[in-house]
Design an enzyme around this catalytic site. Sequence first.
Site, PDB file in Angstrom:
ATOM      1  N   SER A 107       0.828  -1.212   0.000  1.00  0.00           N
ATOM      2  CA  SER A 107       0.000   0.000   0.000  1.00  0.00           C
ATOM      3  C   SER A 107       0.862   1.262   0.000  1.00  0.00           C
ATOM      4  CB  SER A 107      -0.901   0.027   1.232  1.00  0.00           C
ATOM      5  OG  SER A 107      -1.631  -1.161   1.331  1.00  0.00           O
TER       6      SER A 107
HETATM    7  N1  SAH Z   1      -0.328  -5.288   3.918  1.00  0.00           N
HETATM    8  C1  SAH Z   1       0.455  -5.582   2.747  1.00  0.00           C
HETATM    9  C2  SAH Z   1      -0.213  -5.217   1.440  1.00  0.00           C
HETATM   10  C3  SAH Z   1      -1.459  -5.982   1.223  1.00  0.00           C
HETATM   11  S1  SAH Z   1      -1.838  -6.403  -0.420  1.00  0.00           S
HETATM   12  C4  SAH Z   1       1.826  -4.929   2.806  1.00  0.00           C
HETATM   13  O1  SAH Z   1       2.124  -4.214   3.774  1.00  0.00           O
HETATM   14  O2  SAH Z   1       2.611  -5.161   1.899  1.00  0.00           O
HETATM   15  C5  SAH Z   1      -3.112  -7.537  -0.016  1.00  0.00           C
HETATM   16  C6  SAH Z   1      -2.625  -8.916   0.303  1.00  0.00           C
HETATM   17  O3  SAH Z   1      -3.734  -9.666   0.732  1.00  0.00           O
HETATM   18  C7  SAH Z   1      -2.043  -9.638  -0.907  1.00  0.00           C
HETATM   19  O4  SAH Z   1      -0.755 -10.082  -0.625  1.00  0.00           O
HETATM   20  C8  SAH Z   1      -3.016 -10.808  -1.109  1.00  0.00           C
HETATM   21  O5  SAH Z   1      -2.381 -11.984  -1.563  1.00  0.00           O
HETATM   22  C9  SAH Z   1      -3.575 -10.989   0.296  1.00  0.00           C
HETATM   23  N2  SAH Z   1      -4.878 -11.672   0.364  1.00  0.00           N
HETATM   24  C10 SAH Z   1      -5.923 -11.597  -0.492  1.00  0.00           C
HETATM   25  N3  SAH Z   1      -6.949 -12.366  -0.076  1.00  0.00           N
HETATM   26  C11 SAH Z   1      -6.544 -12.932   1.100  1.00  0.00           C
HETATM   27  C12 SAH Z   1      -7.157 -13.832   2.015  1.00  0.00           C
HETATM   28  N4  SAH Z   1      -8.377 -14.322   1.829  1.00  0.00           N
HETATM   29  N5  SAH Z   1      -6.439 -14.195   3.117  1.00  0.00           N
HETATM   30  C13 SAH Z   1      -5.175 -13.728   3.310  1.00  0.00           C
HETATM   31  N6  SAH Z   1      -4.550 -12.890   2.478  1.00  0.00           N
HETATM   32  C14 SAH Z   1      -5.232 -12.487   1.385  1.00  0.00           C
END
Ligand code: SAH
Length: 256
Positions: A107
Amino acid sequence: MSLREIRIPERLQPVALQAWIVWISAVLVIVSLACGARETALQDGGHNWDAERRRMVDVQLRARGIRNERVLDAMLAVPRHLFIPEQERADAYRDSPLPIGYGQTISQPYIVAFMTQALDILPEHRVLEIGTGSGYQAAVLAVLAKEVFTIEIVPPLAERARQTLSALGYRNVEVRTGNGYLGWPEHAPYDRIMVTAAPDEVPPALLEQLKIGGLMAIPVGTVTQELRVLRRTATGTETLSTLPVLFVPMRSKPKD
Ligand code: SAH
């Protein structure tokens, strides 16, 4: 003229000579240290990461109304560039999200700060994060809270985040590979829950795992999304604030 009468100029006398040698060595040491520092900076593509991070905090966060000093200090402390794959690293402190592989993104710094500030995290808190991604948000949470549990559904991202967090010495974070839609009941209840992938509704399991009085920050929606900051009350939830956002969708909502 006897030998006694020859006067050695003062600056060539032994004591003065020693002083000169000390001076010259000191200058040489300073010059070589400066060259060394320059070389290190150049090896890193000419980046002064600390200066870029200070600028990020001042220009993107402080100037836009992030006021919580603990949050600002945490964002100053966590080396964001080390959570970003090498090919994107030069842009680590840019005012935008960045790709981290597997179609996912880290993000934008402002969003990380906004969500973290909204959760009002105290040093004794146990925090759950859904969507570990790069591990950067988890590291910021780890600076502020007692314990952080974070879940990532893409196994290689979970593994890389685990390695980065461990190499940087964040000992109070645990990364689990799996589907965060159902939360992580073993460590519940949580004081705070941060969701960084967008479901189309607030997952009931996450609400159940939040303490009464606890806060959750969660982007909700499909085509358009809003970031909601919720408080769990004895009877349900109370929405404290909203902000239009765009997160990657939350995957694999289990079928009823
Ligand atoms: N917080 C992260 C950015 C998040 S991007 C950072 O600091 O880099 C969103 C993430 O959520 C992605 O890596 C994606 O693979 C994950 N994601 C999506 N659906 C999910 C689920 N059901 N359970 C766990 N992770 C999930």
